[in-house]
Design an enzyme around this catalytic site. Structure first.
Site, PDB file in Angstrom:
ATOM      1  N   SER A  45      48.749   1.589  31.802  1.00 56.87           N
ATOM      2  CA  SER A  45      47.736   2.364  32.539  1.00 56.87           C
ATOM      3  C   SER A  45      46.721   1.449  33.194  1.00 56.87           C
ATOM      4  O   SER A  45      46.082   0.643  32.525  1.00 56.87           O
ATOM      5  CB  SER A  45      46.946   3.258  31.583  1.00 56.87           C
ATOM      6  N   HIS A  76      50.241   5.409  36.844  1.00 60.44           N
ATOM      7  CA  HIS A  76      51.582   4.840  36.637  1.00 60.44           C
ATOM      8  C   HIS A  76      52.418   5.096  37.884  1.00 60.44           C
ATOM      9  O   HIS A  76      52.736   6.239  38.202  1.00 60.44           O
ATOM     10  CB  HIS A  76      52.254   5.485  35.418  1.00 60.44           C
ATOM     11  N   HIS A  98      56.389   8.069  29.138  1.00 57.04           N
ATOM     12  CA  HIS A  98      55.796   8.377  27.838  1.00 57.04           C
ATOM     13  C   HIS A  98      56.485   9.593  27.219  1.00 57.04           C
ATOM     14  O   HIS A  98      56.936  10.491  27.933  1.00 57.04           O
ATOM     15  CB  HIS A  98      54.304   8.742  27.979  1.00 57.04           C
ATOM     16  N   TYR A 100      54.800  11.846  25.819  1.00 53.51           N
ATOM     17  CA  TYR A 100      53.961  13.021  26.126  1.00 53.51           C
ATOM     18  C   TYR A 100      54.269  13.637  27.491  1.00 53.51           C
ATOM     19  O   TYR A 100      53.850  14.746  27.787  1.00 53.51           O
ATOM     20  CB  TYR A 100      52.465  12.697  25.991  1.00 53.51           C
ATOM     21  N   GLU A 101      55.003  12.916  28.336  1.00 53.47           N
ATOM     22  CA  GLU A 101      55.426  13.503  29.615  1.00 53.47           C
ATOM     23  C   GLU A 101      56.663  14.379  29.428  1.00 53.47           C
ATOM     24  O   GLU A 101      57.159  14.969  30.382  1.00 53.47           O
ATOM     25  CB  GLU A 101      55.763  12.399  30.623  1.00 53.47           C
ATOM     26  N   ALA A 128      47.021   0.272  27.598  1.00 54.69           N
ATOM     27  CA  ALA A 128      45.668   0.661  27.213  1.00 54.69           C
ATOM     28  C   ALA A 128      45.726   1.165  25.778  1.00 54.69           C
ATOM     29  O   ALA A 128      46.730   1.741  25.361  1.00 54.69           O
ATOM     30  CB  ALA A 128      45.187   1.780  28.126  1.00 54.69           C
ATOM     31  N   MET A 237      49.698   5.393  23.015  1.00 52.10           N
ATOM     32  CA  MET A 237      50.783   6.383  23.157  1.00 52.10           C
ATOM     33  C   MET A 237      52.070   5.785  23.722  1.00 52.10           C
ATOM     34  O   MET A 237      52.863   6.498  24.337  1.00 52.10           O
ATOM     35  CB  MET A 237      50.301   7.522  24.061  1.00 52.10           C
ATOM     36  N   SER A 238      52.255   4.492  23.522  1.00 52.26           N
ATOM     37  CA  SER A 238      53.421   3.869  24.170  1.00 52.26           C
ATOM     38  C   SER A 238      53.805   2.607  23.418  1.00 52.26           C
ATOM     39  O   SER A 238      53.564   2.477  22.225  1.00 52.26           O
ATOM     40  CB  SER A 238      53.057   3.521  25.625  1.00 52.26           C
ATOM     41  N   ASN A 261      38.592   2.124  25.008  1.00 51.66           N
ATOM     42  CA  ASN A 261      37.576   2.985  24.391  1.00 51.66           C
ATOM     43  C   ASN A 261      37.587   2.706  22.900  1.00 51.66           C
ATOM     44  O   ASN A 261      38.589   2.209  22.376  1.00 51.66           O
ATOM     45  CB  ASN A 261      37.890   4.472  24.645  1.00 51.66           C
ATOM     46  N   HIS A 273      40.573   9.643  31.220  1.00 49.54           N
ATOM     47  CA  HIS A 273      41.595   8.748  31.763  1.00 49.54           C
ATOM     48  C   HIS A 273      40.996   7.837  32.844  1.00 49.54           C
ATOM     49  O   HIS A 273      41.405   6.687  33.001  1.00 49.54           O
ATOM     50  CB  HIS A 273      42.769   9.565  32.304  1.00 49.54           C
TER      51      HIS A 273
HETATM   52  N1  HPA Z   1      44.023   7.046  21.746  1.00 51.20           N
HETATM   53  C1  HPA Z   1      45.310   7.043  22.147  1.00 51.20           C
HETATM   54  N2  HPA Z   1      45.736   6.424  23.245  1.00 51.20           N
HETATM   55  C2  HPA Z   1      44.838   5.752  23.977  1.00 51.20           C
HETATM   56  C3  HPA Z   1      43.478   5.700  23.604  1.00 51.20           C
HETATM   57  C4  HPA Z   1      43.051   6.387  22.440  1.00 51.20           C
HETATM   58  O1  HPA Z   1      41.866   6.397  22.054  1.00 51.20           O
HETATM   59  N3  HPA Z   1      42.853   4.960  24.559  1.00 51.20           N
HETATM   60  C5  HPA Z   1      43.800   4.551  25.458  1.00 51.20           C
HETATM   61  N4  HPA Z   1      45.002   5.037  25.110  1.00 51.20           N
END
Ligand code: HPA
Length: 299
Positions: A45, A76, A98, A100-101, A128, A237-238, A261, A273
């Protein structure tokens, strides 16, 4: 136990993708002409900017390769970018797929499996991530020296806690040779190059354990507390499926997260995002220095 059960030293986890491989190879003669094996990079990302540093790029959208799913997540692009970096042939995935997609794990890992199929010798996987370790700051680069996966294979399925996790093929784990293997993967040479580069350029490269979850929501405070208690430094998530897919195919692999974050239970900061993408843009130069150093090492 079936009579033909065996534990191959290197499993063959890849499904037959000869058609996809032939289609990709036909589009990138530049890689065949080089005396050096290509370096592979997965740009997470907001990290797609590194693709702009690739010289004489050939851009191949995933949708032009039979068998590859299109990337739909913001930030992406869903393209392979092929060219040279520091005199080394390179193939970058600008955008990943991903769970989640709605993609299956075999779909998520197929672009990496294809890169292994065309002969990359090393892979840098970037992403990320949320920082669970309270000593991390937003913008830190963290080398993933350990990982764990709670990724379920199906969207909406409950996380598969501690299930040794990703069999990137759809074959049963035992048949693919994953059974009882300890899947820890951080190539020591690439680890060393990454740290030397950080030292040389005067930035810090942290180390941490990455926990992969389905998402797409960020974690609740209770989940952050639990994950930290279990020893995770990063949550995202990846990445784990890609690292496993490449390293099980014999590719030397490292993962590097950008902390976008802080996922701290008692100081919850909401990140959207857009924040994630902005922090990644600022980290992209440091990541590029590491990728350049690895490219130079193999050129
Ligand atoms: N959680 C999950 N996936 C992420 C996060 C998070 O806080 N930040 C960036 N990708």
């Amino acid at each position: 136990m079936p009579a033909n059960f065996s534990h191959p030293a290197v499993p063959d986890p890849l499904p037959d993708f000869s058609e996809s491989l032939a289609a990709l190879q036909a589009k990138i003669p530049v890689l065949r002409e080089s005396p050096h094996p290509p370096l592979g990079v997965v740009l997470g990302s907001g990290l797609g900017g590194l693709a702009d540093a690739i010289e004489s790029p050939t851009v191949i959208p995933y949708r032009e390769i039979p068998g590859l799913a299109a990337s739909t997540a913001a930030g992406h692009r869903g393209e392979f970018i092929v060219g040279h970096l520091a005199s080394r042939p390179i193939i970058a995935m600008a955008g990943r797929l991903h769970v989640y997609e709605g993609h299956s794990l075999p779909d998520v890992t197929r672009p990496v499996a294809l890169m292994a199929g065309i002969g990359i010798s090393e892979l840098v996987v970037s992403c990320a991530a949320g920082g669970l370790n309270p000593s991390f700051s937003v913008g830190d680069l963290v080398l993933i020296h350990e990982h764990s996966s709670w990724l379920g294979g199906k969207l909406g399925a409950p996380p598969t806690l501690f299930q040794s996790p990703i069999n990137p093929s759809s074959a049963p784990a035992s048949a693919a040779g994953w059974f009882q293997r300890r899947l820890s993967t951080c190539d020591p040479t690439l680890d060393q190059i990454a740290h030397q580069t950080a030292h040389k350029h005067g930035f810090e490269l942290r180390r941490g354990m990455y926990l992969a979850v389905n998402g797409p929501n960020y974690e609740t405070r209770a989940e952050c507390r639990m994950m930290r208690g279990l020893g995770a430094d990063l949550v995202g998530m990846s990445t784990v499926p890609e690292i496993l897919s490449a390293s099980s195919a014999g590719v030397r692999t490292i993962g590097i997260s950008v902390v976008t974050n802080l996922a701290l239970p008692d100081a919850p900061v909401t990140a959207d995002h857009a924040d994630v993408l902005e922090v990644c843009e600022r980290a992209a130069d440091r990541l590029q220095q590491i990728v350049r150093a690895i490219a130079t090492h193999g050129a």
